[in-house]
Design an enzyme around this catalytic site. Structure first.
Site, PDB file in Angstrom:
ATOM      1  CE  LYS A 179      36.705  42.173  38.402  1.00  0.00           C
ATOM      2  NZ  LYS A 179      36.717  43.663  38.416  1.00  0.00           N
ATOM      3  CD  GLU A 389      54.483  44.333  40.804  1.00  0.00           C
ATOM      4  OE1 GLU A 389      54.562  44.148  39.591  1.00  0.00           O
ATOM      5  OE2 GLU A 389      53.473  44.018  41.470  1.00  0.00           O
TER       6      GLU A 389
HETATM    7  P1  NAD Z   1      44.568  43.574  41.284  1.00  0.00           P
HETATM    8  O1  NAD Z   1      45.025  42.232  41.640  1.00  0.00           O
HETATM    9  O2  NAD Z   1      44.182  44.502  42.344  1.00  0.00           O
HETATM   10  O3  NAD Z   1      43.331  43.486  40.300  1.00  0.00           O
HETATM   11  C1  NAD Z   1      43.372  42.708  39.136  1.00  0.00           C
HETATM   12  C2  NAD Z   1      41.975  42.216  38.832  1.00  0.00           C
HETATM   13  O4  NAD Z   1      41.639  41.178  39.748  1.00  0.00           O
HETATM   14  C3  NAD Z   1      40.893  43.272  38.965  1.00  0.00           C
HETATM   15  O5  NAD Z   1      39.960  43.138  37.919  1.00  0.00           O
HETATM   16  C4  NAD Z   1      40.267  42.937  40.300  1.00  0.00           C
HETATM   17  O6  NAD Z   1      38.939  43.353  40.399  1.00  0.00           O
HETATM   18  C5  NAD Z   1      40.358  41.432  40.293  1.00  0.00           C
HETATM   19  N1  NAD Z   1      40.285  40.788  41.603  1.00  0.00           N
HETATM   20  C6  NAD Z   1      40.828  41.216  42.759  1.00  0.00           C
HETATM   21  N2  NAD Z   1      40.563  40.337  43.748  1.00  0.00           N
HETATM   22  C7  NAD Z   1      39.844  39.334  43.198  1.00  0.00           C
HETATM   23  C8  NAD Z   1      39.266  38.134  43.719  1.00  0.00           C
HETATM   24  N3  NAD Z   1      39.404  37.783  44.993  1.00  0.00           N
HETATM   25  N4  NAD Z   1      38.582  37.331  42.874  1.00  0.00           N
HETATM   26  C9  NAD Z   1      38.456  37.655  41.572  1.00  0.00           C
HETATM   27  N5  NAD Z   1      38.968  38.786  41.025  1.00  0.00           N
HETATM   28  C10 NAD Z   1      39.664  39.617  41.833  1.00  0.00           C
HETATM   29  O7  NAD Z   1      45.770  44.102  40.404  1.00  0.00           O
HETATM   30  P2  NAD Z   1      45.967  45.557  39.849  1.00  0.00           P
HETATM   31  O8  NAD Z   1      46.362  46.407  40.997  1.00  0.00           O
HETATM   32  O9  NAD Z   1      44.833  45.916  38.971  1.00  0.00           O
HETATM   33  O10 NAD Z   1      47.188  45.359  38.856  1.00  0.00           O
HETATM   34  C11 NAD Z   1      48.478  45.514  39.219  1.00  0.00           C
HETATM   35  C12 NAD Z   1      49.145  44.165  39.245  1.00  0.00           C
HETATM   36  O11 NAD Z   1      48.993  43.502  37.999  1.00  0.00           O
HETATM   37  C13 NAD Z   1      50.611  44.300  39.462  1.00  0.00           C
HETATM   38  O12 NAD Z   1      51.055  43.399  40.440  1.00  0.00           O
HETATM   39  C14 NAD Z   1      51.207  43.944  38.118  1.00  0.00           C
HETATM   40  O13 NAD Z   1      52.508  43.461  38.175  1.00  0.00           O
HETATM   41  C15 NAD Z   1      50.243  42.958  37.616  1.00  0.00           C
HETATM   42  N6  NAD Z   1      50.343  42.853  36.158  1.00  0.00           N
HETATM   43  C16 NAD Z   1      50.909  41.731  35.649  1.00  0.00           C
HETATM   44  C17 NAD Z   1      51.069  41.599  34.286  1.00  0.00           C
HETATM   45  C18 NAD Z   1      51.677  40.364  33.719  1.00  0.00           C
HETATM   46  O14 NAD Z   1      51.542  40.150  32.511  1.00  0.00           O
HETATM   47  N7  NAD Z   1      52.335  39.537  34.493  1.00  0.00           N
HETATM   48  C19 NAD Z   1      50.635  42.618  33.437  1.00  0.00           C
HETATM   49  C20 NAD Z   1      50.054  43.742  34.000  1.00  0.00           C
HETATM   50  C21 NAD Z   1      49.912  43.845  35.375  1.00  0.00           C
END
Ligand code: NAD
Length: 499
Positions: A179, A389
């Site tokens: 997803k 962050e």
């Molecule tokens: P996000 O958490 O908003 O979304 C990430 C994914 O999770 C999306 O596909 C979203 O639709 C899904 N999602 C959200 N709520 C959900 C739920 N309740 N159930 C299931 N799926 C759900 O994150 P973002 O804004 O897309 O990304 C930014 C974040 O990602 C930052 O905090 C960044 O640090 C982190 N990140 C971490 C790494 C790592 O390797 N540690 C790498 C890249 C990004």
């Protein structure tokens, strides 16, 4: 409010079929450089999530039964197709995500390499044999696939994170439902077309688009799902962990970061400044490994700050599709407003803006989600800007007096993903390696992390990890087998010998 018209309508891929959402709804995809609508994807439903999981479940036994070298062949073929289509896909990444084209090209290089790298495990060991306590017996510990894996990915690397999850999951004999993020679903869809073109059987890779809280949640909660692997925010990670608790589903979380960037007074200044700049401003500051807080030893603080500000002010911001651009827009309006609030809050708490601090002027920045490279001084470690962050082009910089203080400042964080140290003193390097509580430590260099490493975070940064042999091992569970080839009945068998 989005303007423009969708000139492309994409579909989801479920069980080898391209289709729209069961409810018929669509979701707009905007170009963050100008805020314009340019594509639509299906707004997936819980039913679509279930259909994808059922397809993955049906396809899994036959996929797992293939010899490793066969699965590896599909991975290599996918890698080759990604390389052939890299320029087109890089431009799509720019269009949906906003990073400069040269960065997107680098991302696509990594995207094919994940498939290439995990294909090398086609002939790798898939277990171990351990000595038994008894004669003529073995204990085998076999790696077995989980079955159906759900992968949930964010928007910052929409292509590379697809293959970071799909390639090892497939190599281990799992099938997968992926997803992508709501804002950047197109890369995953286009990559899935290449997986299909590589001949990967229907149902092995499925893509469902839609809201995290609906489609993502349905995928996580379903009893078909055996492993959930997530890259995303701490907020989503918490919700997913809670949802997975019902079926005790295994979850791997790669969440946010708050990387400290420590510069000691013996460091190579030029190297430190250029690395600190790149580690902050790449992908407009939207990388989990970004330099989120810079600490500079007091003797060299003024010189470092002057050079850092001078270099940051020379960064070229503009249309990310053009050559020679260092900085594109933020990914969406919500993210833009978030960092505006964070800078405002930092100022309320006493920070001083020495560069940027607002949206850029100029006609080309009127639309889209732009924010200037920003440097903040006069910060303290207890300020929100040093603890939360940022994920944007903002550097808070503060001085420290000695090495122990720097390590204490670095560790004063709920996050624990990446940490940076610039020094030429071997003892300090070794002490830092020992004392910093982060899963990934860079000394005199920055990332990107490499395929054969292990990308893992402590604390709020997550659990589990990706890449390398350790990352691959997360896509297997273990099966322990006790095998006897001894014809003599064991002494503990009933009826027991008379006393
Ligand atoms: P996000 O958490 O908003 O979304 C990430 C994914 O999770 C999306 O596909 C979203 O639709 C899904 N999602 C959200 N709520 C959900 C739920 N309740 N159930 C299931 N799926 C759900 O994150 P973002 O804004 O897309 O990304 C930014 C974040 O990602 C930052 O905090 C960044 O640090 C982190 N990140 C971490 C790494 C790592 O390797 N540690 C790498 C890249 C990004």
């Amino acid at each position: 409010m989005a303007t423009g018209t969708a000139n492309a309508t994409y579909q989801m891929y479920i069980g080898g079929e391209w289709r729209g959402a069961s409810g018929g709804a669509v979701r707009p995809v905007l170009n963050p450089a100008n805020g314009e609508l340019f594509a639509e994807v299906p707004e997936g439903t819980r039913e679509d999530a279930r259909a994808a999981l059922e397809a993955a479940k049906a396809a899994q036994p036959a996929w797992a039964a293939l010899p490793g070298v066969e699965r590896a062949r599909y991975l290599r073929q996918t890698a080759a197709l990604i390389r052939e289509n890299a320029e087109r896909l890089a431009r799509l990444v720019v269009q949906e995500q906003g990073k400069p084209l040269h960065e997107a090209r680098g991302e696509l290089g990594g995207t094919s390499e994940f498939f290439e790298y995990f294909a090398t495990f086609g002939r790798a060991a898939i277990g171990e044999i351990i000595a038994s306590d008894n004669q003529d017996e073995d204990i085998w510990i076999r790696n077995v696939p989980y079955g159906v894996v759900v992968a949930i990915i964010p928007w910052n690397y929409p292509a590379a994170l697809f293959s970071r999850k799909v390639a090892p999951a497939l190599m281990a004999g799992n099938t997968i439902v992926i997803k992508p993020h709501e804002d950047t679903p197109l890369s995953a869809i286009e990559l899935t077309k290449l997986v299909e073109a590589a001949g990967v059987p229907p149902g092995v890779v499925n893509v469902v688009t839609g809201a995290g809280t609906i489609v993502g949640d349905a995928l996580v909660r379903d009893e078909i799902t055996q492993l959930v692997t997530v890259t995303g925010s701490v907020r989503a990670g918490r919700q997913i962990l809670a949802a997975a608790a019902h079926n005790i589903t295994v979850v791997s979380l790669e969440l946010g970061g708050k990387a400290p960037f420590i510069v000691m007074d013996d460091a190579n200044m030029e190297l430190a400044v250029r690395n600190a700049i790149t580690a902050r401003f790449m992908n407009c500051g939207q990388v989990c490994t970004c330099n989120e807080r810079t600490y500079v030893q007091r003797h060299i603080y003024d010189e470092f700050l002057e050079r850092y500000v001078a270099m940051a002010s020379r960064l070229r911001m503009g249309d990310p599709m053009q050559a020679g651009i260092d900085l594109g827009p933020k990914v969406n309006q919500v993210e833009l407003e978030k960092i505006e609030r964070m800078v405002g809050r930092a100022q309320e708490q006493g920070a001083q803006v020495v560069l940027g601090g607002h949206r850029p002027d100029g006609e080309q920045f009127r639309k889209g989600f732009w924010y200037e490279p920003t440097v903040l001084t006069n910060v303290r470690n207890d300020m929100d800007i040093m603890q939360q962050e940022i994920f944007g082009p903002i550097t808070p910089i503060m001085p420290f007096d000695d090495f122990d203080e720097a390590i204490a400042l670095a560790n004063d964080s709920k996050y624990g993903l990446s940490a940076y140290l610039f020094t030429n003193d071997l003892k300090r390097m070794m002490r830092a390696v020992q004392d910093v509580r982060f899963g990934e430590v860079y000394i005199n260099k920055i990332g990107p992390e490499q395929l054969q490493g292990f990308h893992t975070g402590y604390g709020l940064s997550g659990q589990g990890g990706d890449d390398g042999t350790h990352g691959l091992s997360h896509y297997y569970r273990k099966k322990t087998v006790y095998v006897s080839y001894n014809d003599t009945p064991a002494s503990n068998l009933m009826p027991y010998p008379a006393a």
